[in-house]
Motif scaffolding. Structure first.
Motif, PDB file in Angstrom:
ATOM      1  N   TYR A  27     -77.871  38.077   3.731  1.00 14.04           N
ATOM      2  CA  TYR A  27     -78.149  37.457   2.428  1.00 14.04           C
ATOM      3  C   TYR A  27     -76.959  37.630   1.484  1.00 14.04           C
ATOM      4  O   TYR A  27     -76.548  36.697   0.798  1.00 14.04           O
ATOM      5  CB  TYR A  27     -79.407  38.092   1.827  1.00 14.04           C
ATOM      6  CG  TYR A  27     -79.740  37.579   0.443  1.00 14.04           C
ATOM      7  CD1 TYR A  27     -80.369  36.351   0.277  1.00 14.04           C
ATOM      8  CD2 TYR A  27     -79.421  38.329  -0.687  1.00 14.04           C
ATOM      9  CE1 TYR A  27     -80.674  35.875  -0.997  1.00 14.04           C
ATOM     10  CE2 TYR A  27     -79.724  37.862  -1.962  1.00 14.04           C
ATOM     11  CZ  TYR A  27     -80.344  36.629  -2.112  1.00 14.04           C
ATOM     12  OH  TYR A  27     -80.639  36.169  -3.371  1.00 14.04           O
ATOM     13  N   LEU A  28     -76.401  38.838   1.472  1.00 15.44           N
ATOM     14  CA  LEU A  28     -75.255  39.092   0.600  1.00 15.44           C
ATOM     15  C   LEU A  28     -74.010  38.339   1.066  1.00 15.44           C
ATOM     16  O   LEU A  28     -73.130  38.020   0.253  1.00 15.44           O
ATOM     17  CB  LEU A  28     -74.961  40.594   0.544  1.00 15.44           C
ATOM     18  CG  LEU A  28     -76.038  41.466  -0.111  1.00 15.44           C
ATOM     19  CD1 LEU A  28     -75.676  42.945   0.004  1.00 15.44           C
ATOM     20  CD2 LEU A  28     -76.237  41.080  -1.574  1.00 15.44           C
ATOM     21  N   ASN A  29     -73.943  38.063   2.370  1.00 14.41           N
ATOM     22  CA  ASN A  29     -72.778  37.346   2.910  1.00 14.41           C
ATOM     23  C   ASN A  29     -72.805  35.851   2.630  1.00 14.41           C
ATOM     24  O   ASN A  29     -71.812  35.158   2.868  1.00 14.41           O
ATOM     25  CB  ASN A  29     -72.684  37.559   4.429  1.00 14.41           C
ATOM     26  CG  ASN A  29     -71.985  38.859   4.801  1.00 14.41           C
ATOM     27  OD1 ASN A  29     -71.267  39.439   3.985  1.00 14.41           O
ATOM     28  ND2 ASN A  29     -72.186  39.319   6.014  1.00 14.41           N
ATOM     29  N   ARG A  30     -73.940  35.349   2.161  1.00 18.15           N
ATOM     30  CA  ARG A  30     -74.035  33.901   1.947  1.00 18.15           C
ATOM     31  C   ARG A  30     -73.096  33.478   0.812  1.00 18.15           C
ATOM     32  O   ARG A  30     -72.754  34.287  -0.064  1.00 18.15           O
ATOM     33  CB  ARG A  30     -75.471  33.501   1.615  1.00 18.15           C
ATOM     34  CG  ARG A  30     -75.865  33.754   0.177  1.00 18.15           C
ATOM     35  CD  ARG A  30     -77.354  33.643  -0.053  1.00 18.15           C
ATOM     36  NE  ARG A  30     -77.667  33.552  -1.477  1.00 18.15           N
ATOM     37  CZ  ARG A  30     -77.589  34.563  -2.323  1.00 18.15           C
ATOM     38  NH1 ARG A  30     -77.204  35.756  -1.894  1.00 18.15           N
ATOM     39  NH2 ARG A  30     -77.900  34.379  -3.600  1.00 18.15           N
ATOM     40  N   ASP A  31     -72.716  32.227   0.819  1.00 22.11           N
ATOM     41  CA  ASP A  31     -71.843  31.690  -0.230  1.00 22.11           C
ATOM     42  C   ASP A  31     -72.554  31.756  -1.584  1.00 22.11           C
ATOM     43  O   ASP A  31     -73.735  31.407  -1.704  1.00 22.11           O
ATOM     44  CB  ASP A  31     -71.473  30.243   0.075  1.00 22.11           C
ATOM     45  CG  ASP A  31     -70.562  30.127   1.285  1.00 22.11           C
ATOM     46  OD1 ASP A  31     -69.891  31.131   1.596  1.00 22.11           O
ATOM     47  OD2 ASP A  31     -70.541  29.052   1.913  1.00 22.11           O
ATOM     48  N   GLY A  32     -71.818  32.207  -2.580  1.00 25.97           N
ATOM     49  CA  GLY A  32     -72.366  32.229  -3.924  1.00 25.97           C
ATOM     50  C   GLY A  32     -73.148  33.462  -4.291  1.00 25.97           C
ATOM     51  O   GLY A  32     -73.699  33.547  -5.392  1.00 25.97           O
ATOM     52  N   SER A  33     -73.225  34.436  -3.394  1.00 25.07           N
ATOM     53  CA  SER A  33     -73.997  35.644  -3.704  1.00 25.07           C
ATOM     54  C   SER A  33     -73.297  36.492  -4.774  1.00 25.07           C
ATOM     55  O   SER A  33     -73.948  37.229  -5.512  1.00 25.07           O
ATOM     56  CB  SER A  33     -74.210  36.490  -2.453  1.00 25.07           C
ATOM     57  OG  SER A  33     -73.010  37.126  -2.054  1.00 25.07           O
ATOM     58  N   GLY A  34     -71.973  36.395  -4.814  1.00 25.07           N
ATOM     59  CA  GLY A  34     -71.230  37.190  -5.780  1.00 25.07           C
ATOM     60  C   GLY A  34     -71.014  38.624  -5.357  1.00 25.07           C
ATOM     61  O   GLY A  34     -70.429  39.415  -6.091  1.00 25.07           O
ATOM     62  N   VAL A  35     -71.503  38.970  -4.169  1.00 24.20           N
ATOM     63  CA  VAL A  35     -71.348  40.325  -3.640  1.00 24.20           C
ATOM     64  C   VAL A  35     -70.589  40.243  -2.326  1.00 24.20           C
ATOM     65  O   VAL A  35     -70.881  39.392  -1.479  1.00 24.20           O
ATOM     66  CB  VAL A  35     -72.712  41.008  -3.414  1.00 24.20           C
ATOM     67  CG1 VAL A  35     -72.522  42.407  -2.846  1.00 24.20           C
ATOM     68  CG2 VAL A  35     -73.495  41.072  -4.718  1.00 24.20           C
ATOM     69  N   VAL A  36     -69.629  41.114  -2.152  1.00 28.46           N
ATOM     70  CA  VAL A  36     -68.817  41.108  -0.937  1.00 28.46           C
ATOM     71  C   VAL A  36     -69.001  42.438  -0.218  1.00 28.46           C
ATOM     72  O   VAL A  36     -68.693  43.499  -0.774  1.00 28.46           O
ATOM     73  CB  VAL A  36     -67.319  40.894  -1.253  1.00 28.46           C
ATOM     74  CG1 VAL A  36     -66.521  40.810   0.036  1.00 28.46           C
ATOM     75  CG2 VAL A  36     -67.129  39.643  -2.091  1.00 28.46           C
ATOM     76  N   ILE A  37     -69.532  42.383   0.999  1.00 28.28           N
ATOM     77  CA  ILE A  37     -69.723  43.637   1.744  1.00 28.28           C
ATOM     78  C   ILE A  37     -68.683  43.805   2.846  1.00 28.28           C
ATOM     79  O   ILE A  37     -68.571  44.877   3.442  1.00 28.28           O
ATOM     80  CB  ILE A  37     -71.144  43.723   2.348  1.00 28.28           C
ATOM     81  CG1 ILE A  37     -71.388  42.596   3.354  1.00 28.28           C
ATOM     82  CG2 ILE A  37     -72.193  43.729   1.253  1.00 28.28           C
ATOM     83  CD1 ILE A  37     -72.694  42.744   4.112  1.00 28.28           C
ATOM     84  N   PHE A  38     -67.917  42.754   3.142  1.00 30.62           N
ATOM     85  CA  PHE A  38     -66.858  42.816   4.147  1.00 30.62           C
ATOM     86  C   PHE A  38     -67.394  43.368   5.476  1.00 30.62           C
ATOM     87  O   PHE A  38     -66.850  44.310   6.045  1.00 30.62           O
ATOM     88  CB  PHE A  38     -65.684  43.673   3.656  1.00 30.62           C
ATOM     89  CG  PHE A  38     -64.885  43.016   2.568  1.00 30.62           C
ATOM     90  CD1 PHE A  38     -63.939  42.043   2.867  1.00 30.62           C
ATOM     91  CD2 PHE A  38     -65.084  43.357   1.242  1.00 30.62           C
ATOM     92  CE1 PHE A  38     -63.210  41.424   1.855  1.00 30.62           C
ATOM     93  CE2 PHE A  38     -64.360  42.742   0.226  1.00 30.62           C
ATOM     94  CZ  PHE A  38     -63.417  41.776   0.537  1.00 30.62           C
ATOM     95  N   ALA A  39     -68.453  42.765   5.966  1.00 32.03           N
ATOM     96  CA  ALA A  39     -69.028  43.102   7.271  1.00 32.03           C
ATOM     97  C   ALA A  39     -69.670  41.831   7.808  1.00 32.03           C
ATOM     98  O   ALA A  39     -70.830  41.538   7.508  1.00 32.03           O
ATOM     99  CB  ALA A  39     -70.050  44.226   7.149  1.00 32.03           C
TER     100      ALA A  39
END
Length: 437
Positions: free
Chosen positions: A19-31
């Motif tokens: 969910y966080l990796n989706r476009d536009g989430s504004g959160v980057v987990i780099f995984a």
């Protein structure tokens, strides 16, 4: 029950990560394949049939051989089987992609080796090149570790063992020493039955996916060997053997060098202290300190002070992607990574170990409880520090291998089933995810 909870945790970590990796989430987990650092890529390779064969053999005959073989024979077989298992998992990705090219990425240590022509000068100026944004800044992995890690690969190069293949062999051969060092430590602490019981689990360790190939595997092998030697020195002091002092000094030197492989390995002091207390040998601790401090002094005289490097690395850590990776996700997603890396057998064994530890006075803990308890303390400390956000499936290898002794607490009739569970997790991860290391 506890395996089900671990599976739910992993599932939630995957779902939230996607969910966080989706476009536009504004959160980057780099995984890209959360919570693991890798890429979703279902695949098979030449290592697939070999891995299945090794798993079948260990599940079928491992527990019986571990119980019946002479101790040194059991250890030798454990190392060879762990080596076969680890190489087979690497070869699922293919010889080139899974082994020879794993350590020649531009962010890795080998990238810097050709430019290091003066080792004393490199050590003396090492800290000056840690921070990002300078023309001569070290590459990611080099800057993120003390100089000892890079020196290992420089020394290999000077010995004529240059390139990715030699470096990968070094990491795997040393990393697989955990299959010997951990049970040796358990036995030295007075738990020979537990040492034998854990041997098959030391072989089919899901973390072997990252032993082949990462430098953290080498770190785990070196430091596990150090702890084993420390435990042997404690026993030697109890038996008034002449080897006691040399063993303690060797253990100290290896542990001292360990903190110059990775800053986080200073947490192994918790494990070393636990081993010394369980051995009831203050002399082992004293002589080990002599060995460790000699390494610290050698690096200081060469121009590198560990604390200076540590503070600069913390600053560098937040210059990179760590500043964007959200602690609120990784503080619990790291635990999901841990569950995957140790496998369901260790998850259940941890629950049994916590229960046994709570019921038993600390002074009566056996070797498995001492080591498992110390491992949990180190992992919790690493997690809450905020300096382990993601990639802990490999970074925590020097800590997670010390949870393996707890598998001796599993009921004997169930051990083959749990070994099968370990193999299934490792094979599933390796065939669904293309791991970066």
């Amino acid at each position: 029950m506890v395996v089900g909870l671990a599976a739910v945790l992993v599932g939630v970590a995957i779902a939230v990560g996607l969910y966080l990796n989706r476009d536009g989430s504004g959160v980057v987990i780099f995984a890209p394949a959360p919570p693991l650092f890798g890429h979703w890529l279902p695949h098979v390779g030449p290592g697939t049939p070999l891995a299945l064969l090794v798993a079948f053999a260990v599940i079928g005959w491992g527990p019986a051989l571990a119980a019946k073989l002479p101790w040194h024979g059991a250890l030798s077989l454990s190392y060879l089987a762990a080596l076969c298992w680890t190489l087979a998992l690497a070869l699922v990705d293919g010889w080139t992609r899974g082994f020879t090219h794993r350590l020649d990425h531009p962010t890795e240590y080998l990238h810097e080796v050709p430019g290091i022509t003066d080792i004393p000068a490199m050590v003396q100026t090492f800290a000056d090149r840690i921070l990002q944004g300078r023309p001569d800044s070290w590459t990611t992995h080099v800057s993120g570790h003390p100089p000892g890690a890079t020196l290992v690969f420089v020394w290999l190069d000077r010995l004529g063992l240059s390139g990715g293949t030699a470096a990968s062999w070094a990491c795997v051969l040393v990393g697989c020493l955990v299959a010997v060092a951990v049970p040796v430590t358990v036995r030295a602490l007075g738990s020979p039955a537990a040492a034998r019981a854990m041997l098959p689990f030391a072989v089919l360790f899901p973390g072997a996916v990252w032993i082949a190939v990462s430098a953290d595997a080498l770190f785990a092998g070196v430091t596990a060997s150090a702890i084993a030697v420390l435990a042997l020195s404690g026993r030697a002091f109890a038996e008034r053997a002449r080897s006691a002092i040399p063993l303690a000094v060797i253990a100290g030197v290896l542990l001292g060098f360990g903190i110059f492989l990775s800053y986080g390995l200073v947490l192994l002091g918790v494990l070393a202290l636990a081993v010394v207390l369980a051995s009831r040998s203050g002399r082992a601790l004293a002589w080990a300190l002599v060995g460790a401090l000699s390494v610290v002094a050698a690096f200081a005289l060469a121009g590198f002070w560990w604390l200076d490097g540590y503070h600069l690395v913390v600053e560098r850590y937040y210059q990179g992607i760590a500043s964007e990776r959200p602690f609120a996700y990784w503080v619990w997603a790291n635990v999901a990574c841990l569950a995957i890396a140790v496998g369901p057998a260790v998850v259940v064994a941890m629950r049994r170990g916590i229960g046994a530890g709570a019921r038993t006075p600390i002074r009566r803990w056996d070797g498995a409880l001492v080591l498992g308890g110390a491992a949990l303390l180190m992992i919790v400390a690493a997690d809450v520090s905020g300096l382990s956000k993601a990639e802990v499936e490999r970074i925590w290898l020097p800590f997670t291998v010390w949870l393996l002794p707890l598998t001796a607490l599993l009921p004997p009739p169930t051990r083959r089933w749990w070994l099968a569970g370990q193999a299934v997790v490792a094979l599933t991860v390796n065939h669904l995810v293309l791991t970066v290391w």
